[in-house]
Design an enzyme around this catalytic site. Structure first.
Site, PDB file in Angstrom:
ATOM      1  N   GLU A 143      93.017  15.318  10.342  1.00 53.91           N
ATOM      2  CA  GLU A 143      92.278  14.304   9.577  1.00 53.91           C
ATOM      3  C   GLU A 143      92.709  12.875   9.922  1.00 53.91           C
ATOM      4  OE1 GLU A 143      92.535  15.387   5.423  1.00 53.91           O
ATOM      5  OE2 GLU A 143      90.898  16.804   5.684  1.00 53.91           O
ATOM      6  N   GLU A 299      88.007  23.470   7.165  1.00 53.86           N
ATOM      7  CA  GLU A 299      88.769  23.624   5.922  1.00 53.86           C
ATOM      8  C   GLU A 299      87.840  23.555   4.732  1.00 53.86           C
ATOM      9  OE1 GLU A 299      91.915  20.866   5.034  1.00 53.86           O
ATOM     10  OE2 GLU A 299      92.700  20.953   7.071  1.00 53.86           O
TER      11      GLU A 299
HETATM   12  C1  GLA Z   1      93.039  18.140   3.736  1.00 53.50           C
HETATM   13  C2  GLA Z   1      94.199  18.413   4.648  1.00 53.50           C
HETATM   14  C3  GLA Z   1      95.017  19.594   4.244  1.00 53.50           C
HETATM   15  C4  GLA Z   1      95.239  19.609   2.747  1.00 53.50           C
HETATM   16  C5  GLA Z   1      93.919  19.555   2.048  1.00 53.50           C
HETATM   17  C6  GLA Z   1      94.074  19.561   0.553  1.00 53.50           C
HETATM   18  O1  GLA Z   1      91.897  18.745   4.095  1.00 53.50           O
HETATM   19  O2  GLA Z   1      93.796  18.577   5.984  1.00 53.50           O
HETATM   20  O3  GLA Z   1      96.238  19.522   4.914  1.00 53.50           O
HETATM   21  O4  GLA Z   1      96.011  18.520   2.384  1.00 53.50           O
HETATM   22  O5  GLA Z   1      93.259  18.370   2.393  1.00 53.50           O
HETATM   23  O6  GLA Z   1      92.847  19.693  -0.068  1.00 53.50           O
END
Ligand code: GLA
Length: 658
Positions: A143, A299
């Site tokens: 991210e 994710e």
């Molecule tokens: C993001 C991050 C993860 C985690 C999630 C929590 O997507 O990539 O590492 O912190 O948020 O929701």
């Protein structure tokens, strides 16, 4: 194979747990896991000293179990030794506070030491695992989005500005630097936007976000080059975070990844989560389509929706429905954050496929059911276009939320989400497109609050309507040019002729101050003192200072039609208007006559029809073929339980009998 699995953090657990993990993964039908995202400190416990033994064992275990590996480079979270050795690589806030390690994402992307350390660990991983038989995909970083305002960033920003403007005079012009005596005489005087006395310069802010997007991208492509060198043929991606804090232009980044990967976490439970899921899936597949790439949901949270203040368990079945909403839109699979809930750490209560309760849990059972179902499906093509597109532009978003605007309330993302929501509820398949993209394939194009419009985009939209396209533009669009400077002569400067209107004044509304319209509907957020200049009024303001003046207009422009909404219509009226415009333009919903809350997604190829019942009532939907969920034949109609779904491989795919 569809990807099915999630972030797997074996480094957080004793090795005895790993065999259990793999056994549970197999039981759940997991096909791929993302390993090593935050494992830098365990991979390189001291500068240049690597400990790969544990990862060798983990990859071996996964490989023997037939589970593919999405291997991450861990650069989103440098270890403490790194920041202590290189304090200049710690990020500095706009207020000048240098942050310290102790969380994650604590680095300055422009710091040479950080970039060098990223290259080293990426090279070490690539040389060791580039040929590993379990390796499926590289997952660079996590991210991208961290900001910094330090001296390294100042230097990089100056170089970026020199590239963009060539001369300081051009920068001074673009930034309106004569205003408040901000005229620059040397590149070294130009700084990142740092805490200052009053309103900052809006074009400086916009350029800083543009710069950050490019700077972060350079950090990504630098690692990508190393991974490709040592592992040619293995695709490389990074996971996109969605949110207004993200200084990344995803549409542009989509061209730089081999597979577009998004993380999606709805912001509220219930129907909002369903709507946001559809929106995220449509954005991701549209970025991917325009870039000619596949895409993947990298994710999502298995068991809960995070509202910011509390977590709300997902309703039974919602996990599968949301996952299928993505697969139906062409996602190459369904991945979660995360595999197993940790005992400690900041995210110890984050949802997981194996929650704290262990495998004797609803979430793990649902994960197993979903894994079994996905195991019976294959990749589907992206949905057939309904001929409806919403324009999306990150730079316009950034510019339209800067300082010193007439109102803070016309939030770009809200405007986009509202347009998507009402069209989605009406059953349309919705694409997103860039303002300069070829729009000629669309029957209807919706332009929500597109504040900044380049000359090329303005020409593009004019040409689209002139050629017979139907366009719906909403307020606070076409106001500024590429430098975020206001276009003169009456708003919206980029679209006056096209829309057949001229706006003389903005009348932004207070949050509790709706405005009545002649149609009996109401507007909120915004209103305008608008003159007709060729368009006809479809609705007028009723009461208040704008009583009787046009609020919604329609303009026949050459072979096409251009609508204008000078206020934010409530969802019912907005839906009625957009649906009416879509039908008039010749677009049709995916399936006619579906009940409210029932979603149909039909892939463009000969893949199955996905039917998702987001309501708490059973519904019956016309369809014929075989339901891939139950294996039963469907003759004329399929019954969906409350919150249920069907995936119908149609016999005579969507061809009406003569
Ligand atoms: C993001 C991050 C993860 C985690 C999630 C929590 O997507 O990539 O590492 O912190 O948020 O929701």
């Amino acid at each position: 194979m569809l990807y099915y699995g999630g972030d797997y953090n074996p480094e957080q657990w004793p090795a005895e747990v790993w065999a259990d993990d793999v056994a549970l993964m197999r039981r759940a039908g997991v096909t791929a896991v993302t390993v090593g995202v935050f494992a830098w400190a365990r991979l390189e416990p001291a500068e240049g000293r690597y400990e790969f033994g544990w990862l060798d064992r983990v990859l071996g275990l996964l490989h023997r179990a037939g589970i593919r590996v999405v291997l991450a480079t861990p650069t989103a979270s440098p270890p403490p030794w790194f920041s202590l050795a290189h304090p200049d690589a710690l990020p500095v806030t706009a207020e000048g506070v240098r942050l310290c390690h102790g969380s994650r994402d604590t680095y300055c992307v422009s710091a040479p030491a950080y970039r060098a350390a990223c290259r080293r660990i990426a090279r070490a991983l690539a040389t060791r695992y580039g040929g590993h038989p379990a390796l499926e995909l590289w997952h660079v970083h996590n991210e991208y989005g961290t900001r910094c305002h330090c001296e390294h960033v100042a230097t990089a920003f100056q170089r970026w500005l020199e590239d963009r403007y060539d001369t300081l005079d051009r920068l001074n012009e673009a930034w309106s630097a004569a205003f408040w005596s901000q005229w620059y005489g040397d590149w070294a005087q130009v700084l990142p936007p740092r805490a200052t006395q009053y309103l900052p310069n809006p074009t400086q802010l916009l350029d800083f976000r543009r710069f950050l997007s490019d700077e972060l991208l350079a950090a990504f492509t630098e690692q990508r080059a190393i991974l490709r060198e040592f592992a040619p043929g293995v695709p490389v991606t990074t996971n996109f975070a969605l949110g207004d804090w993200v200084p990344v232009d995803h549409a542009r980044w989509a061209r730089e990844v081999d597979i577009v990967a998004i993380d999606h976490y709805p912001s509220a439970p219930g129907r909002t989560a369903d709507e946001e899921t559809a929106l995220a899936g449509d954005l991701a597949r549209s970025w991917a389509r325009a870039a000619g790439r596949p895409w993947l949901l990298m994710e999502q949270a298995p068991g809960v929706v995070y509202t910011g203040r509390r977590m709300v368990p997902k309703a039974p079945g919602q996990l599968a429905r949301h996952s299928l909403a993505h697969v139906a839109r062409g996602s190459r699979g369904v991945m979660f954050f995360q595999w197993r809930a940790p005992r400690g750490g900041a995210e110890r209560f984050h949802a997981a496929m194996v929650p704290h309760a262990g495998p004797e849990s609803r979430v793990y059972r649902e994960a197993c059911e979903l894994g079994a179902l996905l195991g019976r499906l294959s990749t589907v093509d992206e949905p057939a276009s309904a001929g409806v597109a919403i324009l999306w532009d990150a730079q316009s978003w950034w510019a339209g939320e800067g300082p010193g605007l007439p109102s803070a309330d016309p939030r770009y993302f809200d405007a986009v989400a509202a347009a998507h929501r009402v069209l989605w509820r009406a059953g349309f398949a919705i694409d997103f497109a860039g303002p300069e993209e070829d729009l000629s394939g669309y029957r209807l194009v919706v332009v929500p609050s597109l504040y900044l419009v380049t000359d090329a985009a303005a020409d593009n939209l004019r040409g689209y309507v002139a050629g017979g396209g139907h366009l719906v533009v909403s307020f606070f669009s076409g106001i500024a040019d590429a430098d975020a400077q206001v276009r003169l002569g009456g708003y919206p400067g980029a679209f006056r002729e096209l829309l057949g209107i001229r706006v003389e004044e903005f009348h932004p509304l207070a949050p509790d101050e709706p405005v009545a319209l002649s149609t009996g509907d109401s507007g909120s957020v915004w209103s305008e003192y608008l003159h007709l200049a060729g368009a006809e009024a479809v609705a007028s303001y009723a009461g208040g200072p704008l009583d009787g003046l046009p609020a919604v207009t329609r303009h026949g422009y050459r072979a096409g039609v251009a609508w204008y909404l000078s206020t934010r219509l409530d969802d019912t009226a907005h839906g009625r208007l957009l649906t009416g415009a879509a039908h008039a333009a010749g677009a049709a919903p995916v399936c006619a006559g579906l009940a409210d809350g029932v979603e149909a997604v039909r892939p463009s190829g000969d893949g199955p029809l996905f039917l998702l019942n987001h309501t708490d009532q059973p519904v019956t939907v016309p369809a014929s073929g075989v339901d891939l969920v139950t294996g039963r034949s469907v003759d004329g109609a399929v019954k969906l339980s409350a919150g249920g779904f069907a995936i119908v491989q149609e016999r005579s795919p969507h061809i009406d009998p003569p």
